[in-house]
Scaffold this active site. Structure first.
Site, PDB file in Angstrom:
ATOM      1  CG  ASP A 231      -8.402   1.758   8.971  1.00 52.72           C
ATOM      2  OD1 ASP A 231      -7.445   0.979   9.176  1.00 52.72           O
ATOM      3  OD2 ASP A 231      -9.264   1.545   8.095  1.00 52.72           O
TER       4      ASP A 231
ATOM      5  CB  THR B 214      -6.983  -2.540   0.786  1.00 56.94           C
ATOM      6  OG1 THR B 214      -7.678  -1.282   0.875  1.00 56.94           O
ATOM      7  CG2 THR B 214      -7.954  -3.684   1.034  1.00 56.94           C
TER       8      THR B 214
ATOM      9  CG  HIS C 264      10.836  11.682 -14.210  1.00 53.04           C
ATOM     10  ND1 HIS C 264       9.921  10.750 -14.645  1.00 53.04           N
ATOM     11  CD2 HIS C 264      12.062  11.152 -14.446  1.00 53.04           C
ATOM     12  CE1 HIS C 264      10.563   9.696 -15.104  1.00 53.04           C
ATOM     13  NE2 HIS C 264      11.861   9.911 -15.002  1.00 53.04           N
TER      14      HIS C 264
ATOM     15  CG  HIS D 264       9.571   7.528 -12.609  1.00 54.00           C
ATOM     16  ND1 HIS D 264       9.231   6.705 -13.657  1.00 54.00           N
ATOM     17  CD2 HIS D 264      10.931   7.498 -12.543  1.00 54.00           C
ATOM     18  CE1 HIS D 264      10.320   6.210 -14.224  1.00 54.00           C
ATOM     19  NE2 HIS D 264      11.363   6.662 -13.552  1.00 54.00           N
TER      20      HIS D 264
ATOM     21  CB  CYS E  34      -6.589   1.563   5.760  1.00 58.53           C
ATOM     22  SG  CYS E  34      -6.566   1.525   3.955  1.00 58.53           S
TER      23      CYS E  34
HETATM   24  C1  RB5 Z   1     -11.904  -1.316   7.078  1.00 61.00           C
HETATM   25  O1  RB5 Z   1     -12.577  -2.504   7.266  1.00 61.00           O
HETATM   26  C2  RB5 Z   1     -11.332  -1.224   5.669  1.00 61.00           C
HETATM   27  O2  RB5 Z   1     -12.363  -0.971   4.782  1.00 61.00           O
HETATM   28  C3  RB5 Z   1     -10.265  -0.175   5.598  1.00 61.00           C
HETATM   29  O3  RB5 Z   1      -9.254  -0.488   6.495  1.00 61.00           O
HETATM   30  C4  RB5 Z   1      -9.560   0.005   4.250  1.00 61.00           C
HETATM   31  O4  RB5 Z   1      -9.122  -1.209   3.755  1.00 61.00           O
HETATM   32  C5  RB5 Z   1     -10.253   0.816   3.272  1.00 61.00           C
HETATM   33  O5  RB5 Z   1      -9.812   0.995   2.124  1.00 61.00           O
END
Ligand code: RB5
Length: 164
Positions: free
Chosen positions: A15, A74, A141, A105, A72
């Site tokens: 994103d 996180t 596994h 695994h 993204c």
């Molecule tokens: C976008 O601000 C953020 O929410 C997205 O990049 C991501 O971290 C979502 O999990």
């Protein structure tokens, strides 16, 4: 002489939080000899991560790539979105140990990274580890991965399984 393992075809997506890291990861992987398909986004304006997770998962499900990389902020939203697709096992990768284990695994086929958690160099290094590690073919596994598929298919019966 040992035959060199064929490199998997890779698909990458992210994103708006990924627009700095993603081009650098693509350039790095191409320099390592990987063929990489980019499903976007290249636009730093706010967008919805499920759209790009879905595009990437379709590339894998339709056989155009073997392994995927999602980025993204996180890595969490991407991993949740990707894991809602049949046949996709997405792992949130934050360090070398969990990244390697996700292949050994869990036979994860998508690695998810947080560009606001890890620096680009670390993401590149972890991508390399993810893409170059093959799943272990030990019975336990294989059995557990089959159980994951059964949960997905609605055929999982936990009775009589190794659940003590
Ligand atoms: C976008 O601000 C953020 O929410 C997205 O990049 C991501 O971290 C979502 O999990």
């Amino acid at each position: 002489m040992r035959k060199k393992a064929k490199k998997p075809r890779v698909v990458i997506g992210g994103d708006h939080a990924s627009t700095e890291a993603k081009p650098a990861v693509i350039a790095y992987l191409q320099s390592e000899g990987y063929s990489v398909t980019d499903v976007g986004t290249d636009n730093p304006s706010s967008c919805d991560y499920p759209v790009f997770a879905h595009r990437l998962c379709e590339e894998i499900r339709e056989g155009r790539a073997e392994l995927g990389i999602l980025i993204c902020g996180t890595g969490i939203g991407m991993s949740i979105a990707a894991n809602k697709h049949r046949g996709i096992r997405a792992a949130l990768c934050c360090d070398a140990f969990s990244t390697e284990m996700s292949r050994l695994h869990n036979a994860a086929n998508v690695a998810c990274f947080g560009a606001r958690v890890l620096d680009t160099e670390t993401i590149c290094r972890l991508c390399d580890l993810f893409l170059s590690t093959s799943p272990l073919d030990e019975e336990r596994h294989i059995r557990r991965r089959k159980e994951l598929d059964e949960i997905e298919n609605g055929t999982f019966d936990p009775d009589g399984k190794n659940n003590e």
